[in-house]
Motif scaffolding. Structure first.
Motif, PDB file in Angstrom:
ATOM      1  N   THR A  48      36.015  86.252  95.970  1.00 37.97           N
ATOM      2  CA  THR A  48      36.953  87.080  95.224  1.00 37.97           C
ATOM      3  C   THR A  48      36.356  88.456  94.973  1.00 37.97           C
ATOM      4  O   THR A  48      35.161  88.675  95.139  1.00 37.97           O
ATOM      5  CB  THR A  48      37.315  86.424  93.880  1.00 37.97           C
ATOM      6  N   PRO A  77      38.757  84.286  89.296  1.00 33.16           N
ATOM      7  CA  PRO A  77      40.064  84.156  89.938  1.00 33.16           C
ATOM      8  C   PRO A  77      40.825  85.478  89.946  1.00 33.16           C
ATOM      9  O   PRO A  77      40.953  86.140  88.909  1.00 33.16           O
ATOM     10  CB  PRO A  77      40.780  83.106  89.088  1.00 33.16           C
ATOM     11  N   ASP A  78      41.320  85.871  91.112  1.00 34.64           N
ATOM     12  CA  ASP A  78      42.024  87.144  91.232  1.00 34.64           C
ATOM     13  C   ASP A  78      43.320  87.165  90.437  1.00 34.64           C
ATOM     14  O   ASP A  78      43.746  88.227  89.965  1.00 34.64           O
ATOM     15  CB  ASP A  78      42.339  87.425  92.708  1.00 34.64           C
ATOM     16  N   ASP A  79      43.956  86.005  90.273  1.00 35.14           N
ATOM     17  CA  ASP A  79      45.278  85.994  89.640  1.00 35.14           C
ATOM     18  C   ASP A  79      45.213  86.037  88.121  1.00 35.14           C
ATOM     19  O   ASP A  79      46.133  86.556  87.472  1.00 35.14           O
ATOM     20  CB  ASP A  79      46.083  84.769  90.096  1.00 35.14           C
ATOM     21  N   THR A  80      44.144  85.525  87.531  1.00 39.36           N
ATOM     22  CA  THR A  80      44.064  85.485  86.066  1.00 39.36           C
ATOM     23  C   THR A  80      42.986  86.397  85.498  1.00 39.36           C
ATOM     24  O   THR A  80      43.088  86.816  84.342  1.00 39.36           O
ATOM     25  CB  THR A  80      43.790  84.058  85.579  1.00 39.36           C
ATOM     26  N   LEU A  81      41.950  86.675  86.270  1.00 36.45           N
ATOM     27  CA  LEU A  81      40.792  87.432  85.780  1.00 36.45           C
ATOM     28  C   LEU A  81      40.294  86.864  84.449  1.00 36.45           C
ATOM     29  O   LEU A  81      39.955  87.598  83.514  1.00 36.45           O
ATOM     30  CB  LEU A  81      41.125  88.925  85.624  1.00 36.45           C
ATOM     31  N   THR A  82      40.259  85.544  84.383  1.00 38.34           N
ATOM     32  CA  THR A  82      39.844  84.864  83.160  1.00 38.34           C
ATOM     33  C   THR A  82      38.776  83.827  83.492  1.00 38.34           C
ATOM     34  O   THR A  82      38.912  83.073  84.465  1.00 38.34           O
ATOM     35  CB  THR A  82      41.042  84.175  82.479  1.00 38.34           C
TER      36      THR A  82
END
Length: 229
Positions: free
Chosen positions: A109, A134-139
């Motif tokens: 990522t 994670p690219d979708d949540t940045l969490t």
């Protein structure tokens, strides 16, 4: 007769530590790298990030917390600022495709977390833990419940990269004002002064090895200003 090759150096201590992580976390250990006699890098799945910290501290006696931060593997869309193309629209630069090239133990990522912990009492050895954000949540899970010292490190990472830490007791700015927009350590965060006008230092740089020496643009400008005066 082929020449004999020297065997790869071994590191029983770090190999044993890696094996312990693999036994505890299983497939959550995504990749690793051992530099014999020097260091150990272990990349774990994002879902096992907190579990890796807990195992390192409570099972392997890595009680010393060194640092936690992030890295943005996206190449800068601006290139080196001293070579920036002033007339290229910013939107065109940001829209260019790019390939991620990551460091030891790899990555998949754009953003990765990196943290280092160590056993400074007995074995005097450390480990660098990595995880793909994670690219979708940045969490990512917070480490604060395991290493209290991660508190400010996670706040800085949230502030500078925009990565959230689930379970952190209070993400708030450390360096920037509360109304600041953007995340300055992201590769696509523009230093506007450098985009609008070329870096002034370009007139002072020395030629690279193999380049012909000659009068720089800065020298010419300086001479012209002197004539006008």
């Amino acid at each position: 007769m082929p020449e004999a090759t020297e065997p790869e150096p071994s590191d029983e201590l770090r190999s044993g530590l890696l094996a312990a992580f693999e036994e505890e976390l299983g497939d959550a250990v995504v990749a690793s790298h051992i530099r014999a006699g020097n260091d150990l890098w272990i990349r774990v799945d994002a879902g096992a990030w907190e579990a890796a910290a807990h195992f390192a501290r409570h099972q392997l006696a890595f009680t010393f917390f060194d640092f936690l931060s992030a890295i943005d593997w996206m190449p800068s869309p601006f290139g080196r600022y001293e070579d920036a193309e002033v007339d290229t629209p910013l939107a065109d630069k940001l829209g260019q495709p790019y390939e991620i090239e990551t460091g030891l133990a790899g990555g998949e990522t754009r953003f990765q977390l990196l943290a280092r912990v160590a056993d400074v009492r007995q074995r005097h050895v450390g480990v660098t833990l990595k995880s793909d954000v994670p690219d979708d949540t940045l969490t990512m899970p917070s480490w604060v419940r395991v290493y209290a010292g991660a508190d400010w490190h996670e706040r800085e990472t949230w502030e500078m990269y925009g990565i959230n830490f689930e379970g952190h007791p209070g993400l708030r700015h450390i360096y920037l004002p509360s109304g600041f927009e953007g995340h300055p350590l992201r590769k696509d965060f523009p230093l506007l002064a450098r985009v609008v006008k070329p870096w002034p230092g370009i007139v002072d740089v020395e030629p690279m090895p193999g380049e012909p020496e000659g009068e720089t643009e800065g020298d010419a400008d300086a001479d012209g200003e002197g004539d006008d005066a």
